[in-house]
Design a protein around this motif. Structure first.
Motif, PDB file in Angstrom:
ATOM      1  N   GLU A 145      45.027  66.093  71.012  1.00 60.10           N
ATOM      2  CA  GLU A 145      44.453  66.372  69.691  1.00 60.10           C
ATOM      3  C   GLU A 145      44.052  65.087  68.973  1.00 60.10           C
ATOM      4  O   GLU A 145      43.071  65.063  68.221  1.00 60.10           O
ATOM      5  N   TYR A 146      44.812  64.013  69.191  1.00 64.37           N
ATOM      6  CA  TYR A 146      44.475  62.744  68.543  1.00 64.37           C
ATOM      7  C   TYR A 146      43.132  62.226  69.040  1.00 64.37           C
ATOM      8  O   TYR A 146      42.312  61.749  68.260  1.00 64.37           O
ATOM      9  N   TYR A 147      42.907  62.319  70.344  1.00 63.49           N
ATOM     10  CA  TYR A 147      41.644  61.859  70.912  1.00 63.49           C
ATOM     11  C   TYR A 147      40.475  62.739  70.441  1.00 63.49           C
ATOM     12  O   TYR A 147      39.387  62.241  70.164  1.00 63.49           O
ATOM     13  N   GLU A 148      40.726  64.037  70.374  1.00 61.07           N
ATOM     14  CA  GLU A 148      39.686  64.957  69.904  1.00 61.07           C
ATOM     15  C   GLU A 148      39.322  64.674  68.459  1.00 61.07           C
ATOM     16  O   GLU A 148      38.147  64.670  68.093  1.00 61.07           O
ATOM     17  N   ALA A 149      40.321  64.421  67.624  1.00 61.00           N
ATOM     18  CA  ALA A 149      40.057  64.099  66.220  1.00 61.00           C
ATOM     19  C   ALA A 149      39.295  62.784  66.106  1.00 61.00           C
ATOM     20  O   ALA A 149      38.371  62.669  65.281  1.00 61.00           O
ATOM     21  N   ALA A 150      39.641  61.814  66.922  1.00 57.52           N
ATOM     22  CA  ALA A 150      38.928  60.536  66.896  1.00 57.52           C
ATOM     23  C   ALA A 150      37.479  60.707  67.332  1.00 57.52           C
ATOM     24  O   ALA A 150      36.572  60.088  66.767  1.00 57.52           O
ATOM     25  N   GLU A 151      37.264  61.569  68.311  1.00 61.01           N
ATOM     26  CA  GLU A 151      35.902  61.819  68.768  1.00 61.01           C
ATOM     27  C   GLU A 151      35.075  62.492  67.677  1.00 61.01           C
ATOM     28  O   GLU A 151      33.924  62.130  67.446  1.00 61.01           O
ATOM     29  N   VAL A 152      35.681  63.456  66.989  1.00 63.50           N
ATOM     30  CA  VAL A 152      34.986  64.131  65.891  1.00 63.50           C
ATOM     31  C   VAL A 152      34.659  63.141  64.779  1.00 63.50           C
ATOM     32  O   VAL A 152      33.582  63.195  64.177  1.00 63.50           O
ATOM     33  N   ASP A 153      35.573  62.211  64.527  1.00 64.14           N
ATOM     34  CA  ASP A 153      35.351  61.203  63.481  1.00 64.14           C
ATOM     35  C   ASP A 153      34.390  60.108  63.908  1.00 64.14           C
ATOM     36  O   ASP A 153      34.024  59.255  63.109  1.00 64.14           O
ATOM     37  N   GLY A 154      33.995  60.098  65.186  1.00 66.83           N
ATOM     38  CA  GLY A 154      33.045  59.111  65.668  1.00 66.83           C
ATOM     39  C   GLY A 154      33.672  57.772  66.019  1.00 66.83           C
ATOM     40  O   GLY A 154      32.991  56.749  65.999  1.00 66.83           O
TER      41      GLY A 154
END
Length: 176
Positions: free
Chosen positions: A133-142
């Motif tokens: 989830e941390y990586y997914e959130a970082a990806e969404v945040d760019g």
């Protein structure tokens, strides 16, 4: 009661000062290199690369070799007259273990070679335990790769880093 006289005597003895300096140097160099190289290899070996399992085995292999075996092997490899390392350097006559200026570096590098496999395995375990989830959130945040590494991987791999640098405190953290 002699107070601090023992410390005064210690710091007046040049051989003890040299031993203390070499010990601190050795500890900092070997621990630092194991952390940096171990983390770099763990990042490589958790990515999607060909022969990842084979490479993990190759990197972990030196951990399985006994310290006596490693010592004897590198004594032969670093022999000033007939050593393979000097032959590969074009017949150089370098005293890897006999030159006082090179011996501590040589021994430290052998220790890093032997120990970096375990550090890598510990870092791999730390990195794969980070929730996706941390990586997914970082990806969404760019976030870029460096930002993900600096803001997610490094902080969340802190227990693994503590285990690599100081195994007794890293594996047995103080209760909260």
């Amino acid at each position: 009661w002699i107070g601090l006289d023992n410390y005064k005597t210690f710091f007046e003895e040049q051989a003890l000062i040299l031993g203390l300096r070499n010990t601190l140097f050795y500890a900092v160099v070997t621990s630092g290199l194991k952390v940096v190289i171990g983390m770099a290899l763990a990042l490589l070996l958790t990515s999607k690369i060909i022969a990842r399992g084979y490479l993990r085995s190759v990197i972990f292999f030196p951990v399985l070799v006994s310290a006596v075996g490693v010592g004897l092997t590198f004594t032969v490899l670093m022999n000033p007259e007939r050593g393979l390392i000097n032959q590969m350097l074009g017949g150089a006559d370098i005293g890897w273990l006999t030159n006082p200026n090179l011996a501590i570096f040589s021994i430290a590098l052998v220790d890093v070679w032997k120990g970096v496999g375990l550090a890598t395995v510990i870092f791999i375990a730390g990195l794969v335990s980070i929730p996706t989830e941390y990586y997914e959130a970082a990806e969404v945040d760019g976030a870029g790769r460096w930002q993900v590494f600096r803001s997610i991987m490094l902080p969340l791999a802190r227990p693994a880093t503590a285990t690599v640098t100081c195994p007794t405190t890293g594996m047995n953290p103080r209760p909260k």
